[in-house]
Scaffold this motif. Structure first.
Motif, mmCIF file in Angstrom:
data_model
loop_
_atom_site.group_PDB
_atom_site.id
_atom_site.type_symbol
_atom_site.label_atom_id
_atom_site.label_comp_id
_atom_site.label_asym_id
_atom_site.label_seq_id
_atom_site.Cartn_x
_atom_site.Cartn_y
_atom_site.Cartn_z
ATOM 1 N N THR A 1 -10.462 3.506 0.636
ATOM 2 C CA THR A 1 -9.305 3.272 -0.237
ATOM 3 C C THR A 1 -9.525 3.930 -1.601
ATOM 4 O OG1 THR A 1 -8.896 1.197 0.877
ATOM 5 C CG2 THR A 1 -7.868 1.455 -1.267
ATOM 6 N N TYR A 18 -12.896 -1.882 3.533
ATOM 7 C CA TYR A 18 -11.726 -1.091 3.134
ATOM 8 C C TYR A 18 -12.007 -0.223 1.911
ATOM 9 C CZ TYR A 18 -10.788 -3.607 -1.195
ATOM 10 O OH TYR A 18 -10.887 -4.084 -2.474
ATOM 11 N N LEU A 24 0.817 -1.218 0.000
ATOM 12 C CA LEU A 24 0.000 0.000 0.000
ATOM 13 C C LEU A 24 0.848 1.264 0.000
ATOM 14 C CD1 LEU A 24 -2.749 -1.094 2.542
ATOM 15 C CD2 LEU A 24 -2.718 -1.391 0.063
ATOM 16 N N GLN A 32 -8.080 -2.335 -6.698
ATOM 17 C CA GLN A 32 -7.496 -1.250 -5.892
ATOM 18 C C GLN A 32 -6.061 -1.565 -5.458
ATOM 19 O OE1 GLN A 32 -8.517 1.740 -5.520
ATOM 20 N NE2 GLN A 32 -10.726 1.696 -5.898
#
Ligand code: FES
Length: 791
Positions: A404, A400, A185, A351
């Motif tokens: 996100t 999430y 991330l 993502q």
């Protein structure tokens, strides 16, 4: 000493004299002065005050009574304080608590009846305490060794916390690197740092601690029990030894190129490679299963002769005391969802892939591009809830995704200000401070479309997505360079037989089941096995970290030292009486009793380190071989008999309730606090869990004059001992059939599940029981008692 010779002290508290309005303390005093067992009676006004408690403890030390009855307010307030103080003062005292405030004074309007009930409750406590023994102290010693399965953020945080408290930790990770998905991330809120930065802070602190890492390792099965688990693992051999100086010639020559899992397939990696730099990955790693047959180019080229391809896969057995599952999650890949899959696949990302693109050290050096052309993306459509909140797939929110997607969209806007970004959503869910992000996203021009995707097709280099805008009620054909899907979060793939062998409960969709969803979120149905983070369901990173702390605290609290003295009540087997029928094994919600051979006889054995003390194993024991230390059979029979002592004397219906000391007791207390009145002829016996109740206890209640028997436990799925209440539910059904068979009304017995403040359900149950007992009339047993009394 016979029970009649026991010296018992009775301590009454008037709660600042306030209870005197509702209870006649002179009458209570007069009654118990006639009771030969009560050697001394104390009346306090303020037992909960430190000063008064100290007075009481001084009296305990000096006067040396055999037993103490404390009749005061709810034990939920005072009992724990008294227990802790006694422990502090190293006083071994047997005492019993009677709640004369919430169960008498505050709920009954008739002072005489309330006083009589208080006397009965105290008499019942005396009957019970006469059979009580001091709870035996148990000394356990344990190797403070914990095995953590999963080396993502949750697992690493648990490891750090435990190492800091002197535990030895083994961390097992299936990948060849540490950090799980967090390492991929680019930005993490609320930490304002990258995943790598966040993980590095933990890994740095772990340096030099009592931790061993086993990477590239899979669990095969788990055996044993708390304090003595055996884990069988299979791991990749190192192939590369300490002579390696990271010249990386082996990587250059390797002919096998594979999609790089760390970049979610947006870059490639060799079969021998170093997927990440230290501290996430300390050495070059060989994925032997991907090597070409008979290829040994890496071995030959290594100038240090550091590679040995002849090594075999390693199988090992590990002994450990605690296990933590922090196995994380996987993303849903919509392979069979043709609308997202079949057209322009290269330009449809998820993502995590977008996060990799945004990473300056990632596959595109921080540029967001259209993969098919390599051009910077100028129109991006993100689609939320792909697979999540979908009754035909994962019927839950993946948690999430909204934050996100919004965070990524804002970041892209910063880097490519003229990029048009839209987010197609069902509902936006941005908890806590992420609401700020949502506002910021709208301010910087990110467009939000509340809608559903119909179709996707390719038009030259663009993807065209047909969206039905459900607010504007119109169809939009959205042209974009790339589509970014916020796909569902799924549990990691762990072979189901591992959970089966370990006897671990799994929820729908394959997440690990928490022991108790309100209070014991990180414990599992197996004593000594914990879980945290996304292994138990979709979680935010901040939640993963707090759950990891919670696991560590639970373990540290359980075993702060190698040797521990416990005074908790457990079930004890008299192996001479046991006939090895296995009923306790089937009943225990935790699967703790086992059969062992003793003197050529198969008998039950209960590991005292594991037993939680609910007493469920006792309920069907046919030979009286198991006893719960805090509530033996004869104690409960005596208590039932004493609490119904007035049954022969008067005509009003009598309801006897058995209540668990968790949610049901809390509801009764709450009814008391609200001063909700109910019939005085309703009285209750507290059990650790309703699972403790046996058929004989219920029959004893009827035998001694109860017209109705009510059982109040926790709601289904909320029992503090997993399924103690379900076992009793079954027992109640059997008992109803039994009553029916002997010609009694089956509805003389009823069971209810309560949440901790279910006052109105409780009051309705009492009212219903009262009406039913009037309709049914006195039970045959009660009539017999009354006749005997008259004669
Ligand atoms: Fe309430 Fe088991 S603890 S029913």
């Amino acid at each position: 000493m016979s029970t009649e010779e026991l010296k018992i002290a009775l301590i009454l508290c008037t709660c600042g004299k306030s209870l005197e309005t509702y209870l006649d303390f002179t009458e209570i005093q007069r009654h118990f002065e006639l009771n030969k067992s009560i050697i001394k009676l104390f009346i306090y006004e303020d037992l909960c005050f430190e000063k008064r408690l100290n007075e009481l403890f001084k009296a305990m030390e000096e006067m040396n009574f055999d037993r103490y009855i404390i009749a005061a307010c709810t034990p939920q307030i005072l009992e724990m304080i008294i227990k802790n103080k006694l422990k502090e003062k190293k006083l071994d005292v047997i005492f019993e608590f009677v709640n004369i405030r919430e169960h008498c004074a505050w709920i009954h309007k008739d002072k005489t009846k309330a006083t009589n009930k208080a006397i009965l409750l105290i008499e019942a406590a005396i009957a019970k305490i006469k059979g009580a023994n001091l709870i035996r102290k148990k000394q356990d010693s344990i190797h403070r060794h914990v095995t953590i399965i999963g080396g993502g953020i949750s697992g690493l945080q648990v490891a750090l916390d435990l190492c800091e408290f002197g535990f030895e930790v083994l961390l097992i990770e299936k990948n060849s690197w540490l950090g799980g998905h967090v390492v991929q991330l680019e930005t993490i809120t609320p930490f304002n740092m990258t995943g790598k930065e966040l993980l590095t802070t933990i890994l740095r602190k772990l340096k030099g601690k009592t931790i061993e890492f086993k990477l590239g390792t899979q669990i095969k099965w788990i055996d044993g029990a708390f304090g003595n688990f055996t884990i069988h693992i299979q791991r990749s051999p190192p192939y590369i030894n300490e002579n390696c100086d990271l010249c990386k010639k082996c990587i250059e020559i390797c002919p096998v190129t594979l999609p790089n899992p760390l970049d979610e397939g947006l870059s490639t990696i060799k079969a021998i490679d170093m997927p990440l730099n230290p501290p996430f990955c300390e050495s070059i790693w060989l994925n032997r299963s991907k090597c070409l047959p008979n290829c040994s180019l890496c071995e030959k080229i290594c100038p240090k002769k550091a590679i040995n391809l002849t090594q075999e896969v390693i199988e090992e057995t590990i002994k450990t005391s605690f296990i933590v599952f922090s196995t994380g999650y996987e993303l849903y890949h919509p392979k069979n969802r043709s609308v997202f899959y079949s057209k322009g696949k290269a330009n449809i990302l998820n993502q995590l892939q977008l996060a990799r693109m945004l990473d300056p050290e990632g596959p595109t050096q921080g540029k967001v591009i259209q993969p098919s052309t390599g051009k910077v993306a100028k129109r991006i459509l993100m689609i939320q809830c792909v697979g999540s909140r979908d009754i035909s797939y994962a019927n839950y929110c993946s948690k999430y995704c909204c934050s996100t997607a919004i965070r990524h969209a804002i970041e892209i806007k910063k880097r490519i200000p003229d990029c048009e970004i839209s987010i197609c959503y069902i509902d936006i869910r941005t908890p806590f401070m992420d609401e700020e992000l949502y506002r910021e996203a709208r301010e910087v021009g990110i467009d939000f479309i509340r809608g559903k995707v119909g179709n996707i097709y390719y038009e030259s280099n663009f993807l065209v997505t047909e969206v039905v805008d459900t607010l504007l009620v119109k169809q939009i054909n959205y042209k974009s360079d790339i589509l970014v899907l916020s796909t569902a979060l799924l549990p990691s793939k762990i072979p189901s037989q591992i959970f089966e062998i370990a006897n671990l409960k799994i929820k729908d969709y394959g997440f690990i089941q928490e022991y108790y969803p309100k209070l014991k979120l990180t414990e599992t149905n197996r004593v000594g096995i914990y879980s945290c983070g996304a292994a138990m369901g979709p979680k935010l990173i901040s939640e993963c970290i707090s759950e990891a702390h919670s696991v560590a605290v639970s373990i540290i609290k359980e075993y702060p030292h190698e040797v521990l003295v416990r005074e908790n009540s457990i079930s004890v087997v008299n192996q001479e009486l046991c006939n090895g029928c296995e009923l306790c094994i089937r009943l225990c919600p935790f699967g703790i009793p086992k059969l062992i051979d003793v003197n050529e006889k198969r008998v039950a054995y209960i590991d005292e380190k594991q037993c939680k003390g609910c007493g469920t194993c006792i309920s069907l024991c046919p030979t009286n071989a198991i006893q719960l230390e805090s509530l033996q059979r004869d104690q409960l029979f005596a208590q039932i008999k004493a609490i119904l002592a007035d049954a022969p004397k008067h005509d009003e219906p009598i309801i006897l309730g058995f209540i668990c000391e968790e949610c049901a007791y809390a509801t009764l207390d709450f009814a008391g606090m609200l001063r909700k009145s109910y019939a005085e002829n309703t009285r209750f016996i507290r059990l650790p869990c309703v699972g403790r109740l046996s058929a004989l206890d219920i029959l004893t209640a009827f035998e001694y004059g109860a017209d109705m028997v009510l059982i109040f436990g926790c709601e289904e799925g909320k029992c503090h001992y997993l399924e103690g209440n379900l076992r009793t539910k079954l027992l109640v059904e059997i008992m109803k059939e039994l009553l029916n068979a002997i010609g009694w009304e089956p509805n003389r017995i009823k069971m209810y599940g309560l949440f901790s403040a279910d006052v109105y359900k409780f009051l309705d149950a009492i009212e219903d029981a009262m009406l039913k007992s009037i309709e049914f009339g006195p039970s045959a047993a009660r009539l017999k008692l009354k006749n005997e009394f008259k004669n």
